[in-house]
Design a protein around this motif. Structure first.
Motif, PDB file in Angstrom:
ATOM      1  N   ALA A   1     -24.706 -33.581 -53.720  1.00  0.00           N
ATOM      2  CA  ALA A   1     -23.483 -34.040 -53.598  1.00  0.00           C
ATOM      3  C   ALA A   1     -22.938 -35.342 -54.651  1.00  0.00           C
ATOM      4  O   ALA A   1     -21.972 -35.141 -55.296  1.00  0.00           O
ATOM      5  CB  ALA A   1     -22.995 -34.097 -52.187  1.00  0.00           C
ATOM      6  N   LYS A   2     -23.728 -36.228 -54.528  1.00  0.00           N
ATOM      7  CA  LYS A   2     -23.506 -37.469 -55.227  1.00  0.00           C
ATOM      8  C   LYS A   2     -23.622 -37.050 -56.738  1.00  0.00           C
ATOM      9  O   LYS A   2     -23.016 -37.647 -57.648  1.00  0.00           O
ATOM     10  CB  LYS A   2     -24.453 -38.476 -54.846  1.00  0.00           C
TER      11      LYS A   2
ATOM     12  N   LYS B   1     -18.760 -24.586 -51.705  1.00  0.00           N
ATOM     13  CA  LYS B   1     -18.050 -24.959 -52.698  1.00  0.00           C
ATOM     14  C   LYS B   1     -17.631 -26.331 -53.137  1.00  0.00           C
ATOM     15  O   LYS B   1     -16.525 -26.436 -53.419  1.00  0.00           O
ATOM     16  CB  LYS B   1     -16.799 -23.958 -52.771  1.00  0.00           C
ATOM     17  N   ALA B   2     -18.621 -27.213 -53.031  1.00  0.00           N
ATOM     18  CA  ALA B   2     -18.538 -28.634 -53.119  1.00  0.00           C
ATOM     19  C   ALA B   2     -17.929 -28.878 -54.432  1.00  0.00           C
ATOM     20  O   ALA B   2     -18.737 -28.110 -55.678  1.00  0.00           O
ATOM     21  CB  ALA B   2     -19.469 -29.276 -52.580  1.00  0.00           C
ATOM     22  N   LYS B   3     -17.203 -29.877 -54.831  1.00  0.00           N
ATOM     23  CA  LYS B   3     -16.736 -30.059 -56.131  1.00  0.00           C
ATOM     24  C   LYS B   3     -16.395 -31.602 -56.232  1.00  0.00           C
ATOM     25  O   LYS B   3     -16.276 -32.265 -55.386  1.00  0.00           O
ATOM     26  CB  LYS B   3     -15.424 -29.312 -56.597  1.00  0.00           C
ATOM     27  N   GLN B   4     -16.470 -32.025 -57.576  1.00  0.00           N
ATOM     28  CA  GLN B   4     -16.075 -33.481 -57.755  1.00  0.00           C
ATOM     29  C   GLN B   4     -14.782 -34.058 -56.786  1.00  0.00           C
ATOM     30  O   GLN B   4     -13.829 -33.482 -57.196  1.00  0.00           O
ATOM     31  CB  GLN B   4     -15.829 -33.768 -59.098  1.00  0.00           C
ATOM     32  N   GLY B   5     -15.049 -35.136 -56.352  1.00  0.00           N
ATOM     33  CA  GLY B   5     -13.939 -35.850 -55.557  1.00  0.00           C
ATOM     34  C   GLY B   5     -13.850 -35.255 -54.116  1.00  0.00           C
ATOM     35  O   GLY B   5     -13.182 -36.083 -53.391  1.00  0.00           O
ATOM     36  N   ASP B   6     -14.691 -34.474 -53.804  1.00  0.00           N
ATOM     37  CA  ASP B   6     -14.760 -33.832 -52.285  1.00  0.00           C
ATOM     38  C   ASP B   6     -15.282 -35.068 -51.382  1.00  0.00           C
ATOM     39  O   ASP B   6     -16.131 -35.564 -51.942  1.00  0.00           O
ATOM     40  CB  ASP B   6     -15.206 -32.712 -52.093  1.00  0.00           C
ATOM     41  N   THR B   7     -14.771 -35.313 -50.110  1.00  0.00           N
ATOM     42  CA  THR B   7     -15.444 -35.960 -49.276  1.00  0.00           C
ATOM     43  C   THR B   7     -16.582 -34.900 -48.525  1.00  0.00           C
ATOM     44  O   THR B   7     -16.117 -34.074 -47.956  1.00  0.00           O
ATOM     45  CB  THR B   7     -14.847 -36.465 -48.006  1.00  0.00           C
TER      46      THR B   7
ATOM     47  N   THR C   1     -31.196 -34.509 -46.673  1.00  0.00           N
ATOM     48  CA  THR C   1     -31.458 -35.780 -48.040  1.00  0.00           C
ATOM     49  C   THR C   1     -31.326 -35.045 -49.335  1.00  0.00           C
ATOM     50  O   THR C   1     -30.651 -35.655 -50.120  1.00  0.00           O
ATOM     51  CB  THR C   1     -32.815 -36.419 -47.902  1.00  0.00           C
ATOM     52  N   VAL C   2     -31.523 -33.539 -49.604  1.00  0.00           N
ATOM     53  CA  VAL C   2     -31.380 -33.148 -50.831  1.00  0.00           C
ATOM     54  C   VAL C   2     -29.929 -32.661 -50.949  1.00  0.00           C
ATOM     55  O   VAL C   2     -29.390 -33.072 -52.131  1.00  0.00           O
ATOM     56  CB  VAL C   2     -32.253 -31.927 -51.026  1.00  0.00           C
ATOM     57  N   ALA C   3     -29.345 -32.222 -49.728  1.00  0.00           N
ATOM     58  CA  ALA C   3     -27.818 -32.067 -49.946  1.00  0.00           C
ATOM     59  C   ALA C   3     -27.021 -33.020 -50.205  1.00  0.00           C
ATOM     60  O   ALA C   3     -25.949 -33.055 -51.090  1.00  0.00           O
ATOM     61  CB  ALA C   3     -27.349 -31.200 -48.697  1.00  0.00           C
ATOM     62  N   GLY C   4     -27.203 -34.236 -49.803  1.00  0.00           N
ATOM     63  CA  GLY C   4     -26.374 -35.450 -49.818  1.00  0.00           C
ATOM     64  C   GLY C   4     -26.666 -35.965 -51.319  1.00  0.00           C
ATOM     65  O   GLY C   4     -25.732 -36.578 -51.977  1.00  0.00           O
ATOM     66  N   GLN C   5     -27.988 -35.863 -51.705  1.00  0.00           N
ATOM     67  CA  GLN C   5     -28.146 -36.334 -53.329  1.00  0.00           C
ATOM     68  C   GLN C   5     -27.580 -35.482 -54.108  1.00  0.00           C
ATOM     69  O   GLN C   5     -27.055 -35.638 -55.151  1.00  0.00           O
ATOM     70  CB  GLN C   5     -29.663 -36.491 -53.367  1.00  0.00           C
TER      71      GLN C   5
ATOM     72  N   ASP D   1     -22.679 -42.723 -49.748  1.00  0.00           N
ATOM     73  CA  ASP D   1     -21.623 -43.703 -49.815  1.00  0.00           C
ATOM     74  C   ASP D   1     -21.534 -44.544 -48.223  1.00  0.00           C
ATOM     75  O   ASP D   1     -20.864 -45.373 -48.206  1.00  0.00           O
ATOM     76  CB  ASP D   1     -20.442 -43.157 -50.176  1.00  0.00           C
ATOM     77  N   GLY D   2     -21.880 -43.668 -47.193  1.00  0.00           N
ATOM     78  CA  GLY D   2     -21.898 -44.322 -46.047  1.00  0.00           C
ATOM     79  C   GLY D   2     -22.696 -43.323 -45.033  1.00  0.00           C
ATOM     80  O   GLY D   2     -23.113 -42.232 -45.515  1.00  0.00           O
ATOM     81  N   ALA D   3     -23.067 -43.824 -43.716  1.00  0.00           N
ATOM     82  CA  ALA D   3     -23.758 -43.028 -42.862  1.00  0.00           C
ATOM     83  C   ALA D   3     -23.188 -43.700 -41.544  1.00  0.00           C
ATOM     84  O   ALA D   3     -22.818 -44.898 -41.142  1.00  0.00           O
ATOM     85  CB  ALA D   3     -25.106 -43.342 -43.015  1.00  0.00           C
TER      86      ALA D   3
END
Length: 338
Positions: A168-169, A144-150, A162-166, A195-197
């Motif tokens: 999320a962005k 349930k990721a949404k805008q503004g989540d870390t 790689t796909v999950a991160g993109q 944003d970071g790794a």
């Protein structure tokens, strides 16, 4: 067209640890001819996935184990070599569960045609295939990721990560990837837009993870388990969601390790931790593929593929999955592709 098929079959169950190449047999038999309602597919590419290691073990799991003497199970992309099924013609590019072999006669309702849209066929085993769908439904439906989540993703340089991160962005999250080594971490940030790794091999991994997520972690997409999961449990935001996608750190373990020692933080953070299997979303695959294709066309997802050539190299390639050398989707190329 060749008349002899080559196949990789499971000859015996592996001992704990990496699968020894001796457990496989490379067999040869005549190419089967399709019956009515079937197509004969020349396999071009096979998907290589960490979960394959778990399919070799006898016992209860989310999918039956590969049987002794059976062709190794694998998703694939291929070209129709002959058809006795309405709606399919010689030369069509199709996908399905074809196994690690050069040819397969298969019922037409078990394959899906890939439309010619300029996307390389092997991407249908990665960002547009099961890894992409796993990332899509795991992150959005389960996490349930949404805008503004870390959002933090382990094995972030892998096929799913790689796909999950993109994704999320693309929906406006702040994304931190966990990967092994400086170069993978650089790729995540410089090429894929994270944003970071954080390098899980670094001595100060725990401190680096805390520094990268000063407000805590809202969604953790876990492909690894083990010590990485334990570190994340120390850094949860209130109401955090942990998505258990896989546990690659455990697949080749020779003994059962301890469970997470920080699980009480789930209570403190009022957090949830839930596992899922992508096959439960089969009726929604078209929805996921449509959105993933749009993000790829818009440049929001950049598919990455790591190719290994040659059917005979499957036993080695399977173990290479756990060496951490690849970025993106690991694919075995079985045939020459024009």
């Amino acid at each position: 067209m060749p008349t002899i098929n080559q196949q990789v079959r499971l000859a015996e169950r592996p001992a704990p640890g990496l699968a020894d190449p001796s457990i496989w047999s490379l067999t040869h038999e005549p190419v089967a001819q399709p019956a009515e309602g079937e197509v004969l597919v020349e396999v071009l590419y096979c998907s290589l996935d960490p979960a394959m290691r778990t399919w070799l073990n006898a016992g209860r799991s989310y999918i039956p184990p590969v049987g002794i003497g059976e062709v190794m199970r694998a998703a694939g992309v291929g070209r129709v070599a002959a058809s006795k099924a309405a709606g399919f013609a010689k030369g069509d590019i199709v996908e399905g569960v074809f196994g690690i072999q050069k040819f397969v006669a298969i019922a037409a309702d078990q394959v899906q045609r890939i439309e010619a849209d300029g996307t390389p066929p092997e991407v249908h085993l990665g960002a547009l295939g099961t890894p992409g769908l796993t990332a899509y439904f795991g992150l959005l439906d389960v996490g349930k990721a949404k805008q503004g989540d870390t959002v933090v993703i382990s094995a972030a340089a892998g096929a799913v990560g790689t796909v999950a991160g993109q994704i999320a962005k693309a929906i406006g999250c702040r994304v931190i990837g966990i990967a092994g080594g400086h170069e993978k971490c650089r790729i995540l940030v410089d090429e894929l837009g994270f944003d970071g790794a954080v390098d899980y091999r670094a001595e100060d991994f725990g401190a680096a993870l805390r520094a990268a997520c000063p407000q805590g972690i809202d969604v953790f997409f876990d492909n690894v388990g083990g010590a990485v999961l334990n570190a994340v449990l120390r850094n949860l935001a209130q109401g955090a969601r942990i998505v258990v996608c896989g546990a690659v750190s455990q697949y080749n373990a020779t003994s059962v390790g301890p469970g997470p020692t920080n699980y009480m933080n789930l209570l403190i953070a009022r957090a949830s931790m839930i596992g899922f299997v992508i096959f439960d979303y089969q009726d929604r695959y078209p929805e996921g593929r449509k959105q993933l294709a749009e993000w790829i066309a818009d440049g929001k997802i950049k598919p990455r593929t790591h190719l290994v050539k040659g059917l005979e190299n499957f036993p080695t390639a399977l173990n290479q999955l756990f060496a951490g050398d690849n970025v993106g989707k690991f694919v075995l190329q079985v045939a020459e592709v024009p």
